[in-house]
Design an enzyme around this catalytic site. Structure first.
Site, short mmCIF file in Angstrom:
data_model
loop_
_atom_site.label_atom_id
_atom_site.label_comp_id
_atom_site.label_asym_id
_atom_site.label_seq_id
_atom_site.Cartn_x
_atom_site.Cartn_y
_atom_site.Cartn_z
N GLN A 1 -12.68 -4.59 -8.82
CA GLN A 1 -11.63 -3.71 -9.35
C GLN A 1 -10.32 -4.45 -9.62
O GLN A 1 -9.33 -3.82 -10.00
CB GLN A 1 -11.40 -2.52 -8.43
CG GLN A 1 -10.71 -2.83 -7.12
CD GLN A 1 -10.73 -1.64 -6.19
OE1 GLN A 1 -11.77 -1.21 -5.72
NE2 GLN A 1 -9.55 -1.07 -5.91
N LYS B 1 -1.83 9.59 -3.12
CA LYS B 1 -1.00 8.49 -3.66
C LYS B 1 -1.65 7.84 -4.88
O LYS B 1 -0.97 7.51 -5.85
CB LYS B 1 -0.77 7.46 -2.58
CG LYS B 1 -0.08 6.26 -3.15
CD LYS B 1 0.60 5.46 -2.12
CE LYS B 1 0.95 4.15 -2.74
NZ LYS B 1 -0.30 3.37 -2.98
N ASP B 2 -2.97 7.64 -4.82
CA ASP B 2 -3.67 7.04 -5.96
C ASP B 2 -4.26 8.19 -6.79
O ASP B 2 -5.46 8.47 -6.73
CB ASP B 2 -4.73 6.08 -5.46
CG ASP B 2 -4.09 4.96 -4.66
OD1 ASP B 2 -3.60 4.01 -5.27
OD2 ASP B 2 -4.00 5.07 -3.42
N HIS C 1 -3.32 5.37 5.60
CA HIS C 1 -4.77 5.23 5.79
C HIS C 1 -5.20 5.97 7.06
O HIS C 1 -6.21 6.67 7.08
CB HIS C 1 -5.16 3.76 5.97
CG HIS C 1 -4.87 2.89 4.80
ND1 HIS C 1 -3.92 1.90 4.82
CD2 HIS C 1 -5.42 2.83 3.56
CE1 HIS C 1 -3.89 1.27 3.66
NE2 HIS C 1 -4.79 1.82 2.87
N MET D 1 -9.12 -0.73 1.55
CA MET D 1 -9.15 -2.18 1.34
C MET D 1 -8.39 -2.90 2.45
O MET D 1 -8.01 -4.07 2.30
CB MET D 1 -8.57 -2.52 -0.03
CG MET D 1 -9.39 -1.89 -1.15
SD MET D 1 -9.28 -2.76 -2.70
CE MET D 1 -7.54 -2.61 -3.03
N SER E 1 2.32 1.80 1.40
CA SER E 1 1.35 1.05 0.62
C SER E 1 1.13 -0.30 1.26
O SER E 1 2.07 -0.89 1.82
CB SER E 1 1.87 0.85 -0.81
OG SER E 1 1.14 -0.17 -1.45
P1 AMP Z 1 -6.33 1.36 -0.38
O1 AMP Z 1 -6.67 0.61 0.86
O2 AMP Z 1 -4.96 1.09 -0.89
O3 AMP Z 1 -7.40 1.26 -1.41
O4 AMP Z 1 -6.28 2.90 0.04
C1 AMP Z 1 -7.35 3.52 0.69
C2 AMP Z 1 -7.11 5.00 0.71
O5 AMP Z 1 -5.90 5.30 1.41
C3 AMP Z 1 -6.98 5.61 -0.68
O6 AMP Z 1 -7.66 6.85 -0.72
C4 AMP Z 1 -5.50 5.78 -0.81
O7 AMP Z 1 -5.12 6.80 -1.72
C5 AMP Z 1 -5.11 6.15 0.61
N1 AMP Z 1 -3.68 5.90 0.81
C6 AMP Z 1 -3.00 4.78 0.47
N2 AMP Z 1 -1.68 4.93 0.73
C7 AMP Z 1 -1.52 6.18 1.23
C8 AMP Z 1 -0.40 6.93 1.68
N3 AMP Z 1 0.84 6.43 1.66
N4 AMP Z 1 -0.62 8.19 2.13
C9 AMP Z 1 -1.87 8.71 2.15
N5 AMP Z 1 -2.97 8.05 1.75
C10 AMP Z 1 -2.81 6.80 1.29
#
Ligand code: AMP
Length: 281
Positions: A61, A151-152, A37, A30, A187
């Protein structure tokens, strides 16, 4: 790096790469990217794949429209990070590319116990939205491998379940949590913490490490009570702290009920929800 905005163009480009024998690794995000990421993209490159990243803040979501509005957007910086990581293709669609007029918003997957707890219980409709968007993106990108972060935890577990149930020919690669030097899980939401809250935030990971240590000798109620004590400050409010079976996400009654328990936590700090988790073994 190619920047593509329409699904049609992306499908055509990826088809050409597939015909030339490329394997495709996909990391949906996102945006407001950080090194966590980036590590997903790097893994795809290390596996010799064509790395595709998407940035799409998926409205379906978010149960809280305020959270959606406040979600950080840093596209210029995101592009720089992706180029530096060796990303091959960035998919940057508008909502009507992801959700065309004939999109079936009614689709629902039976997630059993997986979405009845934690984020699923706290954020109504959240995982329906996550399944919706990831299923749609996977249909457009048709990757060989999907890269998601540990993380998620509940999110990757649910997407793994979807891939299995829908028999998608996709390998799910779960990547370790990248942390700041002080232990805070990276994050996109961390930028919303005040300087004071940012100082306190690493206490969450420290409390998880303590819980892991406690799990060697204490019972689950004792571990939980010590975890609460460790974060017992007015700035913190614990949404949940579960010690679960990592496959079903059902809470364990006894720490010995599973060889690899996982502790999953969400803490509100300074109005920001911070997620973290740690395997005990
Ligand atoms: P998001 O943009 O927050 O939806 O995250 C996109 C992807 O990046 C998801 O698969 C998350 O689990 C992963 N992600 C987010 N934070 C981390 C982190 N600190 N370490 C590894 N992967 C991450």
């Amino acid at each position: 790096m190619l920047l593509i905005k329409t699904s049609k163009e992306l499908e055509q480009i990826l088809d050409r790469h597939r015909q030339n024998g490329a394997s495709i690794g996909f990391a949906p995000t996102m945006g407001a990217l950080h090194l966590g990421h980036v590590s997903l993209v790097r893994q795809a490159k290390e596996h010799g794949q064509l790395a595709v990243c998407s940035i799409f803040v998926n409205p379906t979501q978010f149960d809280d429209k305020n959270d959606l509005a406040k979600y950080p957007r840093t596209i210029g910086q995101d592009i720089d990070l992706l180029v530096a990581a060796g990303c091959d293709v960035l998919f940057l669609p508008e909502p009507d590319e992801v959700y065309p007029a004939d999109f079936d918003f009614g689709f629902e997957l039976d997630l059993g116990t997986l979405d009845k707890t934690m984020e699923g219980a706290q954020r109504k409709g959240h995982f329906k939205g996550v399944v919706q968007v990831v299923k749609r993106l996977l249909k457009i990108v048709r990757p060989n491998s999907l890269y998601m972060g540990q993380k998620d935890f509940q999110q990757f577990t649910i997407i793994g379940h979807m891939i299995k149930v829908l028999q998608m020919p996709i390998e799910l690669v779960v990547c370790p949590i990248l942390r700041e030097p002080d232990g805070l899980a990276m994050s996109s939401r961390n930028v919303r913490l005040s300087p004071e809250a940012r100082q306190l935030a690493p206490m969450i990971y420290r409390a998880l490490l303590q819980a892991k240590e406690d799990a060697r000798t204490l019972t689950i109620p004792e571990i939980k009570s010590r975890f609460q004590e460790a974060l017992n400050r007015p700035e913190f409010s614990i949404d949940y702290f579960h010690i679960c079976n990592p496959d079903t996400l059902v809470e364990l009654q006894d720490i010995h009920d599973h060889p690899k328990p996982v502790a999953i936590v969400t803490v509100k700090l300074d109005g920001v929800r911070l997620l973290d988790n740690l395997f005990f073994n």
